[in-house]
Scaffold this motif. Sequence first.
Motif, PDB file in Angstrom:
ATOM      1  N   GLU A  20      -0.506   8.211   2.589  1.00  0.00           N
ATOM      2  CA  GLU A  20       0.848   8.121   3.001  1.00  0.00           C
ATOM      3  C   GLU A  20       1.650   7.991   4.275  1.00  0.00           C
ATOM      4  OE1 GLU A  20       2.030  11.469  -0.548  1.00  0.00           O
ATOM      5  OE2 GLU A  20       1.869  12.086   1.547  1.00  0.00           O
ATOM      6  N   LYS A  21       0.699   8.338   5.205  1.00  0.00           N
ATOM      7  CA  LYS A  21       0.950   7.909   6.415  1.00  0.00           C
ATOM      8  C   LYS A  21       0.725   6.435   7.151  1.00  0.00           C
ATOM      9  CE  LYS A  21       0.197   9.399  11.397  1.00  0.00           C
ATOM     10  NZ  LYS A  21      -0.837  10.489  12.368  1.00  0.00           N
ATOM     11  N   ARG A  22      -0.333   5.950   6.549  1.00  0.00           N
ATOM     12  CA  ARG A  22      -0.547   4.535   6.812  1.00  0.00           C
ATOM     13  C   ARG A  22       0.495   3.617   5.902  1.00  0.00           C
ATOM     14  NH1 ARG A  22      -1.551   0.661  10.170  1.00  0.00           N
ATOM     15  NH2 ARG A  22      -2.479  -1.039   9.258  1.00  0.00           N
ATOM     16  N   LEU A  23       0.814   3.937   4.532  1.00  0.00           N
ATOM     17  CA  LEU A  23       1.830   3.364   3.962  1.00  0.00           C
ATOM     18  C   LEU A  23       2.931   3.078   4.751  1.00  0.00           C
ATOM     19  CD1 LEU A  23       0.738   4.138   0.118  1.00  0.00           C
ATOM     20  CD2 LEU A  23       0.687   1.962   1.351  1.00  0.00           C
ATOM     21  N   GLU A  24       3.477   4.447   5.277  1.00  0.00           N
ATOM     22  CA  GLU A  24       4.596   4.356   5.877  1.00  0.00           C
ATOM     23  C   GLU A  24       4.778   3.357   6.931  1.00  0.00           C
ATOM     24  OE1 GLU A  24       5.543   8.423   6.961  1.00  0.00           O
ATOM     25  OE2 GLU A  24       5.812   9.034   4.944  1.00  0.00           O
ATOM     26  N   ARG A  25       3.382   3.472   8.032  1.00  0.00           N
ATOM     27  CA  ARG A  25       3.617   2.421   8.896  1.00  0.00           C
ATOM     28  C   ARG A  25       3.317   0.785   8.524  1.00  0.00           C
ATOM     29  NH1 ARG A  25       5.093   1.577  13.975  1.00  0.00           N
ATOM     30  NH2 ARG A  25       3.605   0.156  14.848  1.00  0.00           N
ATOM     31  N   LEU A  26       2.767   0.755   7.407  1.00  0.00           N
ATOM     32  CA  LEU A  26       2.682  -0.720   6.872  1.00  0.00           C
ATOM     33  C   LEU A  26       3.920  -1.151   6.381  1.00  0.00           C
ATOM     34  CD1 LEU A  26      -0.660  -0.627   4.763  1.00  0.00           C
ATOM     35  CD2 LEU A  26      -0.284  -1.878   6.769  1.00  0.00           C
ATOM     36  N   ALA A  27       4.714  -0.085   5.815  1.00  0.00           N
ATOM     37  CA  ALA A  27       6.077  -0.562   5.184  1.00  0.00           C
ATOM     38  C   ALA A  27       6.919  -1.038   6.420  1.00  0.00           C
ATOM     39  CB  ALA A  27       6.940   0.592   4.579  1.00  0.00           C
ATOM     40  N   LYS A  28       7.051  -0.410   7.523  1.00  0.00           N
ATOM     41  CA  LYS A  28       7.623  -0.823   8.638  1.00  0.00           C
ATOM     42  C   LYS A  28       7.246  -2.380   9.269  1.00  0.00           C
ATOM     43  CE  LYS A  28       8.918   3.958   9.973  1.00  0.00           C
ATOM     44  NZ  LYS A  28       8.591   5.013  11.103  1.00  0.00           N
ATOM     45  N   ASP A  29       5.945  -2.506   9.396  1.00  0.00           N
ATOM     46  CA  ASP A  29       5.574  -3.661   9.783  1.00  0.00           C
ATOM     47  C   ASP A  29       5.847  -4.689   9.023  1.00  0.00           C
ATOM     48  OD1 ASP A  29       4.489  -2.138  11.977  1.00  0.00           O
ATOM     49  OD2 ASP A  29       2.288  -1.961  11.142  1.00  0.00           O
ATOM     50  N   LEU A  30       5.669  -4.764   7.779  1.00  0.00           N
ATOM     51  CA  LEU A  30       5.921  -5.476   6.730  1.00  0.00           C
ATOM     52  C   LEU A  30       7.449  -5.969   6.678  1.00  0.00           C
ATOM     53  CD1 LEU A  30       3.285  -4.653   3.958  1.00  0.00           C
ATOM     54  CD2 LEU A  30       3.215  -6.782   5.546  1.00  0.00           C
ATOM     55  N   VAL A  64       2.692 -10.302   6.707  1.00  0.00           N
ATOM     56  CA  VAL A  64       1.272 -10.706   6.745  1.00  0.00           C
ATOM     57  C   VAL A  64       0.466 -10.508   5.928  1.00  0.00           C
ATOM     58  CG1 VAL A  64      -0.631 -10.238   8.435  1.00  0.00           C
ATOM     59  CG2 VAL A  64       1.738  -9.957   9.323  1.00  0.00           C
ATOM     60  N   PRO A  65      -0.156 -11.450   5.224  1.00  0.00           N
ATOM     61  CA  PRO A  65      -1.103 -11.328   4.198  1.00  0.00           C
ATOM     62  C   PRO A  65      -2.317 -10.456   4.375  1.00  0.00           C
ATOM     63  CG  PRO A  65      -0.836 -13.671   4.633  1.00  0.00           C
ATOM     64  CD  PRO A  65      -0.209 -12.954   5.783  1.00  0.00           C
ATOM     65  N   GLU A  66      -2.824 -10.229   5.386  1.00  0.00           N
ATOM     66  CA  GLU A  66      -3.885  -9.176   5.681  1.00  0.00           C
ATOM     67  C   GLU A  66      -3.269  -7.719   5.507  1.00  0.00           C
ATOM     68  OE1 GLU A  66      -7.601  -7.890   6.556  1.00  0.00           O
ATOM     69  OE2 GLU A  66      -6.964  -9.860   6.172  1.00  0.00           O
ATOM     70  N   LEU A  67      -1.969  -7.528   6.039  1.00  0.00           N
ATOM     71  CA  LEU A  67      -1.369  -6.277   5.653  1.00  0.00           C
ATOM     72  C   LEU A  67      -0.876  -5.936   4.285  1.00  0.00           C
ATOM     73  CD1 LEU A  67       0.776  -5.917   8.880  1.00  0.00           C
ATOM     74  CD2 LEU A  67      -1.516  -5.177   8.647  1.00  0.00           C
ATOM     75  N   ASP A  91      -1.723  -3.017  -0.805  1.00  0.00           N
ATOM     76  CA  ASP A  91      -1.928  -3.084  -2.271  1.00  0.00           C
ATOM     77  C   ASP A  91      -2.919  -2.032  -2.520  1.00  0.00           C
ATOM     78  OD1 ASP A  91       0.274  -4.713  -2.386  1.00  0.00           O
ATOM     79  OD2 ASP A  91      -1.071  -6.666  -2.513  1.00  0.00           O
ATOM     80  N   VAL A  92      -4.101  -2.266  -1.926  1.00  0.00           N
ATOM     81  CA  VAL A  92      -5.213  -1.158  -2.115  1.00  0.00           C
ATOM     82  C   VAL A  92      -5.082   0.061  -1.841  1.00  0.00           C
ATOM     83  CG1 VAL A  92      -6.424  -1.518   0.066  1.00  0.00           C
ATOM     84  CG2 VAL A  92      -7.665  -1.044  -2.111  1.00  0.00           C
ATOM     85  N   LEU A  93      -4.115   0.405  -0.814  1.00  0.00           N
ATOM     86  CA  LEU A  93      -3.904   1.746  -0.500  1.00  0.00           C
ATOM     87  C   LEU A  93      -2.899   2.373  -1.576  1.00  0.00           C
ATOM     88  CD1 LEU A  93      -3.512   1.595   3.652  1.00  0.00           C
ATOM     89  CD2 LEU A  93      -5.287   2.736   2.009  1.00  0.00           C
ATOM     90  N   GLN A  94      -2.052   1.384  -2.112  1.00  0.00           N
ATOM     91  CA  GLN A  94      -1.172   1.880  -3.022  1.00  0.00           C
ATOM     92  C   GLN A  94      -1.838   2.392  -4.491  1.00  0.00           C
ATOM     93  OE1 GLN A  94       1.784  -1.355  -3.560  1.00  0.00           O
ATOM     94  NE2 GLN A  94       3.081  -0.255  -2.242  1.00  0.00           N
ATOM     95  N   ARG A  95      -3.147   1.554  -4.592  1.00  0.00           N
ATOM     96  CA  ARG A  95      -3.808   2.140  -5.590  1.00  0.00           C
ATOM     97  C   ARG A  95      -4.606   3.467  -5.286  1.00  0.00           C
ATOM     98  NH1 ARG A  95      -7.830  -2.727  -5.995  1.00  0.00           N
ATOM     99  NH2 ARG A  95      -8.890  -1.293  -7.385  1.00  0.00           N
TER     100      ARG A  95
END
Length: 357
Positions: A133-143, A148-151, A156-160
């Motif tokens: 959850e912590k990483r997905l919050e950060r990714l949402a802000k960055d995206l 960025v395709p890598e992000l 996607d894999v973290l959501q799974r």
Amino acid sequence: MEIGILGLAASGKTTLFALLTGQDAAAVAVARGATSGIAKVPDERLDRLSALFHPKKHTPATIQYVDVPGIPAEHGRDGSLNIPELRTMDVLMVVLRAFQSDVVPHPLTTVDPQRDLDHIEEEFLLQDLMVVEKRLERLAKDLAKRKVPELEAERDVLQRCQAILEDSRPLRSGEFSESELKRLRGFTFLSLKPLLVILNVDENDVGGDPLAGDDWAEVMARPNVAGTSVCATLESEIDQLDGDDATAFMEDLGLTDRALDRVIQKSYRLLGLISFFTVGEDECRAWSVRRGTPAVEAAGAIHSDIQRGFIRAEVVAHDELLAQGSLANCRQAGSLRLEGKTYTVADGDVIHFRFNV
């Protein structure tokens, strides 16, 4: 390669760790933080090879175990499972109390090993979900700032992973590609690590396999899960006896092998390791490599110079060598093969590496 030994208080995990590594249980019990130790991997194949060559040294493979602090008896999303050592382990070995004691109470009042396993697994799920959850919050802000395709692939894999964890399933039950597993490796998820379940049973329950029953069938069928039973108190008694007395004691109990040996062997296999052997008058030794390792990398397990100057490997199966009685006889019989760098080392191979540096 390390295996973390964990469990609830009064499960016997520290006693088992001390037996596996030959350390003093009392000293380990009062130590602060995690305690590390080495166990020798019992291997009848190496014993037979040493009996054939009578070497000056007999060197088995080893496993490193780490006794980590106890798992809390209560759940919490506040970081209550603050055991950073767990995340560095390659395998988690959970010791579950299956013995009764009027002297040492169970932290959850009653003895129920399946409940304890569920409790510990839930702790893993909670901790992993917090990380996701912590990483997905950060990714949402960055995206939101820039695609960025890598992000996006990481998201996607973290959501799974989030969906699996919210379904109360460990990540080791999910299906991930090699590239996805590589992406997840840096998160050191606890529920993604292989799990070794150890039932610490009463003395009256030795000799059987409680995990083979229907009650445990579903658990033992889970991906990357293995298990066995041990009576730590009985193993402690055997450990105090010399060879002949220990053998006689085990025979009286109807035991053909030590439970400690089974724990070590299952640990070794769950790590994905196999053994190959080098033999001679100076030393007979077992070397550990990952299953699927090519010969040139196996050479590096012995010394980097052998890998760098690899020419070829002379290989024979250990049972063929034992049957023929010598490497010379194997060579004459044509069972000593010459293999190149890409040869995949098999469990039980006896190998002599030719190299030049």
